[in-house]
Design a protein around this motif. Structure first.
Motif, short mmCIF file in Angstrom:
data_model
loop_
_atom_site.label_atom_id
_atom_site.label_comp_id
_atom_site.label_asym_id
_atom_site.label_seq_id
_atom_site.Cartn_x
_atom_site.Cartn_y
_atom_site.Cartn_z
N GLU A 76 32.43 40.45 44.29
CA GLU A 76 31.01 40.52 44.09
C GLU A 76 30.54 40.86 42.73
O GLU A 76 29.76 40.45 42.17
CB GLU A 76 30.42 41.36 45.05
CG GLU A 76 30.70 40.54 46.42
CD GLU A 76 30.12 41.68 47.79
OE1 GLU A 76 29.14 42.45 47.28
OE2 GLU A 76 30.31 41.15 48.72
N LEU A 77 31.20 42.10 42.19
CA LEU A 77 30.73 42.56 40.89
C LEU A 77 31.16 41.65 39.88
O LEU A 77 30.40 41.53 38.70
CB LEU A 77 31.47 44.05 40.69
CG LEU A 77 31.04 45.34 41.57
CD1 LEU A 77 31.96 46.11 41.54
CD2 LEU A 77 29.70 45.59 41.21
N PHE A 78 32.33 41.09 39.95
CA PHE A 78 32.97 39.95 38.79
C PHE A 78 31.95 38.79 38.83
O PHE A 78 31.32 38.55 37.83
CB PHE A 78 34.20 39.66 39.29
CG PHE A 78 34.81 38.60 38.34
CD1 PHE A 78 35.87 39.21 37.36
CD2 PHE A 78 34.61 37.12 38.51
CE1 PHE A 78 36.31 38.16 36.53
CE2 PHE A 78 35.05 36.34 37.68
CZ PHE A 78 36.00 36.97 36.48
N SER A 85 32.72 32.69 40.35
CA SER A 85 33.50 33.53 41.19
C SER A 85 34.87 33.80 40.55
O SER A 85 35.21 33.15 39.82
CB SER A 85 33.75 32.72 42.56
OG SER A 85 34.52 31.61 42.28
N LEU A 86 35.34 34.83 41.26
CA LEU A 86 36.92 35.29 40.81
C LEU A 86 37.55 33.91 41.08
O LEU A 86 38.65 33.63 40.05
CB LEU A 86 37.34 36.53 41.29
CG LEU A 86 38.84 36.91 40.84
CD1 LEU A 86 38.76 37.38 39.36
CD2 LEU A 86 39.10 38.17 41.78
N ASP A 88 37.21 30.85 41.38
CA ASP A 88 36.73 29.77 40.15
C ASP A 88 37.54 30.20 38.69
O ASP A 88 37.85 29.29 38.13
CB ASP A 88 35.54 29.52 40.17
CG ASP A 88 34.93 28.70 41.36
OD1 ASP A 88 35.72 28.26 42.13
OD2 ASP A 88 33.54 28.65 41.69
N ALA A 89 37.19 31.44 38.51
CA ALA A 89 37.64 31.86 37.38
C ALA A 89 39.09 31.77 37.07
O ALA A 89 39.83 31.50 35.94
CB ALA A 89 37.32 33.26 36.70
N MET A 90 39.70 32.22 38.08
CA MET A 90 41.18 32.18 38.25
C MET A 90 41.96 30.58 38.46
O MET A 90 43.12 30.49 38.36
CB MET A 90 41.81 33.28 39.22
CG MET A 90 41.47 34.58 38.89
SD MET A 90 41.97 35.87 40.13
CE MET A 90 43.61 35.51 40.26
N GLY A 91 41.02 29.89 39.25
CA GLY A 91 41.42 28.43 39.38
C GLY A 91 42.24 28.81 40.78
O GLY A 91 43.55 28.14 40.79
N HIS A 92 42.28 29.57 41.39
CA HIS A 92 43.21 30.17 42.61
C HIS A 92 42.46 30.66 43.81
O HIS A 92 41.63 31.48 43.77
CB HIS A 92 43.89 31.35 42.05
CG HIS A 92 44.81 32.08 42.85
ND1 HIS A 92 46.32 31.35 43.06
CD2 HIS A 92 44.86 32.87 43.72
CE1 HIS A 92 46.90 32.05 43.87
NE2 HIS A 92 46.33 33.03 44.31
N GLN A 93 42.39 29.63 45.00
CA GLN A 93 41.70 30.13 46.27
C GLN A 93 42.69 30.49 47.31
O GLN A 93 43.78 30.28 47.35
CB GLN A 93 41.18 28.62 46.47
CG GLN A 93 40.24 27.97 45.66
CD GLN A 93 38.75 28.67 45.64
OE1 GLN A 93 38.33 29.38 46.48
NE2 GLN A 93 38.11 28.47 44.35
#
Length: 94
Positions: A76-78, A85-86, A88-93
């Motif tokens: 949430e802080l990220f 979202s983390l 989306d940023a990582m491209g990893h769900q």
């Protein structure tokens, strides 16, 4: 060895530590006119979020609920700080 800038990190109880960073790396990561301390803080939050993600989602046997809760808080802080979202940023769900 290249020149470095020293930053001091202060904890809530007054403890301190320092870290040296080459200024050229700050320039590489700068977005617009953001100050050096903000760049450093961004990197700290990113590192914590990525490390927490790895420990929570890739740990054999799982982790304690309080660790999962802390990971959710970091995510949430990220998103609040970076507007993405983390996952989306990582491209990893998960």
């Amino acid at each position: 060895m290249t020149d470095t800038k020293t930053f001091t990190v202060e904890g809530p109880d007054g403890e301190t530590d320092s870290v040296d960073v080459p200024p050229v790396m700050l320039e590489l990561m700068r977005d617009g006119d953001e100050p050096d301390a903000e760049i450093l803080a961004d990197i700290v939050l990113q590192a914590f979020a990525q490390q927490a993600h790895a420990r929570v989602h890739h740990a054999e046997g799982g982790v304690a609920n309080e660790i999962e809760d802390a990971n959710e808080t970091l995510e949430e802080l990220f998103e609040d700080r970076f507007g993405i979202s983390l996952a989306d940023a990582m491209g990893h769900q998960h």
